[in-house]
Design a protein around this motif. Sequence first.
Motif, PDB file in Angstrom:
ATOM      1  N   THR A   1       0.828  -1.212   0.000  1.00  0.00           N
ATOM      2  CA  THR A   1       0.000   0.000   0.000  1.00  0.00           C
ATOM      3  C   THR A   1       0.861   1.261   0.000  1.00  0.00           C
ATOM      4  O   THR A   1       0.620   2.185  -0.778  1.00  0.00           O
ATOM      5  CB  THR A   1      -0.938   0.004   1.226  1.00  0.00           C
ATOM      6  N   GLY A   2       1.849   1.304   0.855  1.00  0.00           N
ATOM      7  CA  GLY A   2       2.730   2.473   0.931  1.00  0.00           C
ATOM      8  C   GLY A   2       3.479   2.717  -0.373  1.00  0.00           C
ATOM      9  O   GLY A   2       3.652   3.864  -0.791  1.00  0.00           O
ATOM     10  N   LEU A   3       3.927   1.630  -1.007  1.00  0.00           N
ATOM     11  CA  LEU A   3       4.628   1.778  -2.277  1.00  0.00           C
ATOM     12  C   LEU A   3       3.708   2.316  -3.371  1.00  0.00           C
ATOM     13  O   LEU A   3       4.110   3.154  -4.178  1.00  0.00           O
ATOM     14  CB  LEU A   3       5.233   0.442  -2.720  1.00  0.00           C
ATOM     15  N   ILE A   4       2.481   1.848  -3.385  1.00  0.00           N
ATOM     16  CA  ILE A   4       1.519   2.326  -4.386  1.00  0.00           C
ATOM     17  C   ILE A   4       1.227   3.809  -4.166  1.00  0.00           C
ATOM     18  O   ILE A   4       1.221   4.609  -5.112  1.00  0.00           O
ATOM     19  CB  ILE A   4       0.222   1.486  -4.338  1.00  0.00           C
ATOM     20  N   ILE A   5       1.006   4.198  -2.932  1.00  0.00           N
ATOM     21  CA  ILE A   5       0.734   5.601  -2.620  1.00  0.00           C
ATOM     22  C   ILE A   5       1.970   6.458  -2.924  1.00  0.00           C
ATOM     23  O   ILE A   5       1.862   7.556  -3.462  1.00  0.00           O
ATOM     24  CB  ILE A   5       0.267   5.755  -1.160  1.00  0.00           C
ATOM     25  N   GLY A   6       3.154   5.946  -2.582  1.00  0.00           N
ATOM     26  CA  GLY A   6       4.389   6.669  -2.888  1.00  0.00           C
ATOM     27  C   GLY A   6       4.582   6.860  -4.380  1.00  0.00           C
ATOM     28  O   GLY A   6       4.976   7.933  -4.834  1.00  0.00           O
ATOM     29  N   ALA A   7       4.310   5.817  -5.158  1.00  0.00           N
ATOM     30  CA  ALA A   7       4.409   5.930  -6.616  1.00  0.00           C
ATOM     31  C   ALA A   7       3.390   6.938  -7.141  1.00  0.00           C
ATOM     32  O   ALA A   7       3.682   7.731  -8.048  1.00  0.00           O
ATOM     33  CB  ALA A   7       4.202   4.568  -7.270  1.00  0.00           C
TER      34      ALA A   7
END
Length: 110
Positions: A16-22
């Motif tokens: 989730t964090g990686l998707i939001i960061g991207a």
Amino acid sequence: MNDMSIILFSETLNITGLIIGAGAFISIALGRYLTIKAEYHFSKKFWVVFLMVGLMLAGLSLVSSFFILSAILSILGFTFLWGIGEIIEQEKRVKKGWFPRKPGRREKSK
């Protein structure tokens, strides 16, 4: 690694964090690009559109039932709201010669 450890490892990952960061990364890049293009084609008066789009995206983030989508809509909305100041600053950057001026655009006399 056996099959069981691969399954356990993949179940503990939270992307989730990686998707939001991207999404934030893409939002910032898109905001920068749109700021430059909007000032070039429409002048700094286009800030009103940035305001409307930013508020609309922030509002949509409030009603989205999906966490990731809500977060990305909010980031994109606030990117547009930040872009209001940037589009005004972009006009100053053009005057300094850092970016090209649209041919045929008249400069306001003060």
